[in-house]
Write a protein that holds these residues in place. Structure first.
Motif, mmCIF file in Angstrom:
data_model
loop_
_atom_site.group_PDB
_atom_site.id
_atom_site.type_symbol
_atom_site.label_atom_id
_atom_site.label_comp_id
_atom_site.label_asym_id
_atom_site.label_seq_id
_atom_site.Cartn_x
_atom_site.Cartn_y
_atom_site.Cartn_z
ATOM 1 N N PHE A 199 -82.710 38.510 44.337
ATOM 2 C CA PHE A 199 -83.919 37.999 44.235
ATOM 3 C C PHE A 199 -84.934 38.581 45.173
ATOM 4 O O PHE A 199 -85.935 38.902 44.651
ATOM 5 C CB PHE A 199 -84.180 36.470 44.351
ATOM 6 C CG PHE A 199 -85.227 35.794 44.020
ATOM 7 C CD1 PHE A 199 -85.790 35.632 42.969
ATOM 8 C CD2 PHE A 199 -86.154 35.447 45.041
ATOM 9 C CE1 PHE A 199 -87.096 35.020 42.736
ATOM 10 C CE2 PHE A 199 -87.479 34.885 45.112
ATOM 11 C CZ PHE A 199 -87.976 34.408 43.856
ATOM 12 N N MET A 234 -87.427 29.082 40.766
ATOM 13 C CA MET A 234 -86.589 29.434 39.997
ATOM 14 C C MET A 234 -85.287 28.736 39.458
ATOM 15 O O MET A 234 -85.030 28.800 38.393
ATOM 16 C CB MET A 234 -85.871 30.956 40.773
ATOM 17 C CG MET A 234 -87.195 31.897 41.101
ATOM 18 S SD MET A 234 -88.041 32.486 39.565
ATOM 19 C CE MET A 234 -86.695 32.885 38.477
ATOM 20 N N MET A 293 -82.801 29.129 36.559
ATOM 21 C CA MET A 293 -81.941 30.387 36.974
ATOM 22 C C MET A 293 -80.750 29.995 37.662
ATOM 23 O O MET A 293 -80.742 28.741 38.348
ATOM 24 C CB MET A 293 -82.943 31.094 37.996
ATOM 25 C CG MET A 293 -84.109 32.028 37.249
ATOM 26 S SD MET A 293 -83.394 33.219 36.193
ATOM 27 C CE MET A 293 -84.036 32.765 34.879
ATOM 28 N N LEU A 317 -82.139 37.616 37.017
ATOM 29 C CA LEU A 317 -83.573 37.486 36.504
ATOM 30 C C LEU A 317 -83.692 38.077 35.097
ATOM 31 O O LEU A 317 -83.460 39.360 34.894
ATOM 32 C CB LEU A 317 -84.696 37.760 37.427
ATOM 33 C CG LEU A 317 -84.663 37.035 38.652
ATOM 34 C CD1 LEU A 317 -85.903 37.601 39.655
ATOM 35 C CD2 LEU A 317 -84.929 35.480 38.392
ATOM 36 N N THR A 364 -91.249 37.483 37.250
ATOM 37 C CA THR A 364 -91.424 36.244 37.367
ATOM 38 C C THR A 364 -91.332 36.273 39.070
ATOM 39 O O THR A 364 -92.222 35.569 39.673
ATOM 40 C CB THR A 364 -90.339 35.094 37.043
ATOM 41 O OG1 THR A 364 -90.292 35.356 35.387
ATOM 42 C CG2 THR A 364 -90.274 33.895 37.633
ATOM 43 N N ALA A 365 -90.416 37.117 39.516
ATOM 44 C CA ALA A 365 -90.204 37.042 41.143
ATOM 45 C C ALA A 365 -91.584 37.600 41.818
ATOM 46 O O ALA A 365 -92.144 37.110 42.731
ATOM 47 C CB ALA A 365 -89.152 38.050 41.512
ATOM 48 N N LEU A 423 -94.397 29.850 33.849
ATOM 49 C CA LEU A 423 -92.968 30.272 33.890
ATOM 50 C C LEU A 423 -92.022 29.813 32.894
ATOM 51 O O LEU A 423 -90.934 30.071 32.701
ATOM 52 C CB LEU A 423 -92.561 29.695 35.348
ATOM 53 C CG LEU A 423 -93.616 30.222 36.611
ATOM 54 C CD1 LEU A 423 -93.069 29.717 37.768
ATOM 55 C CD2 LEU A 423 -93.172 31.901 36.729
#
Length: 164
Positions: free
Chosen positions: A11, A31, A36, A100, A105-106, A162
């Motif tokens: 991540f 997350m 996740m 991921l 998204t990160a 998200l």
């Protein structure tokens, strides 16, 4: 055995580093709430959802040389910056593939402020409540931060973005 450690390294690598312990806590929590596969347990603390397990794993990763931790003196406080080392990039391969599905998204999380992520994580912590109850709870536990209606709307929109 070290799968959970490798997920954190993965991540942080995808996020291209993270500045701030609180920010890292909130990013991983968000997350996790987006399904996740992070296994860390969270409890509600002063700055919202917090995981002692995550803190311990990050310390272990730094001790093992997979993460670097740089301290920046900001005058009234110290800020920590985490980055993945070359050894960490090798260790990351333990996963086989990234956890991921959407690496963007990160980056989206990392682009946000710690304050915004604290707001978002706090709303998600109370996601078993109705929207209005979440807002009421937010004001009860985070009243001193004076979150505006616009900030709250933006956080709900971010959660929706998200989730999709």
């Amino acid at each position: 055995m070290l799968q959970e450690h490798a997920k954190i390294v993965d991540f942080i690598a995808i996020a291209e580093g993270v500045t701030g312990r609180k920010k890292l806590q909130k990013m991983i929590y968000i997350m996790k709430k987006m399904d996740m596969p992070f296994q860390e347990k969270y409890e509600f603390h002063i700055y919202g959802p917090y995981s002692e397990e995550l803190t311990a794993r990050v310390e272990e990763l730094c001790d093992m040389g997979f993460l670097s931790e740089a301290l920046e003196d900001k005058g009234s406080y110290v800020q920590y910056k985490y980055a993945v080392t070359e050894e960490g990039m090798e260790f990351r391969k333990v996963l086989g593939k990234s956890i991921l599905d959407t690496p963007m998204t990160a980056g989206k999380l990392n682009a946000r402020s710690g304050r915004f992520l604290e707001l978002t994580a706090t709303l998600l912590y109370f996601d078993n409540l109705s929207c209005q109850e979440q807002i009421d709870k937010l004001h009860a536990v985070k009243g001193k931060l004076n979150f505006t209606a616009e900030e709250i709307d933006e956080a709900f929109a971010f959660i929706e973005e998200l989730s999709s």
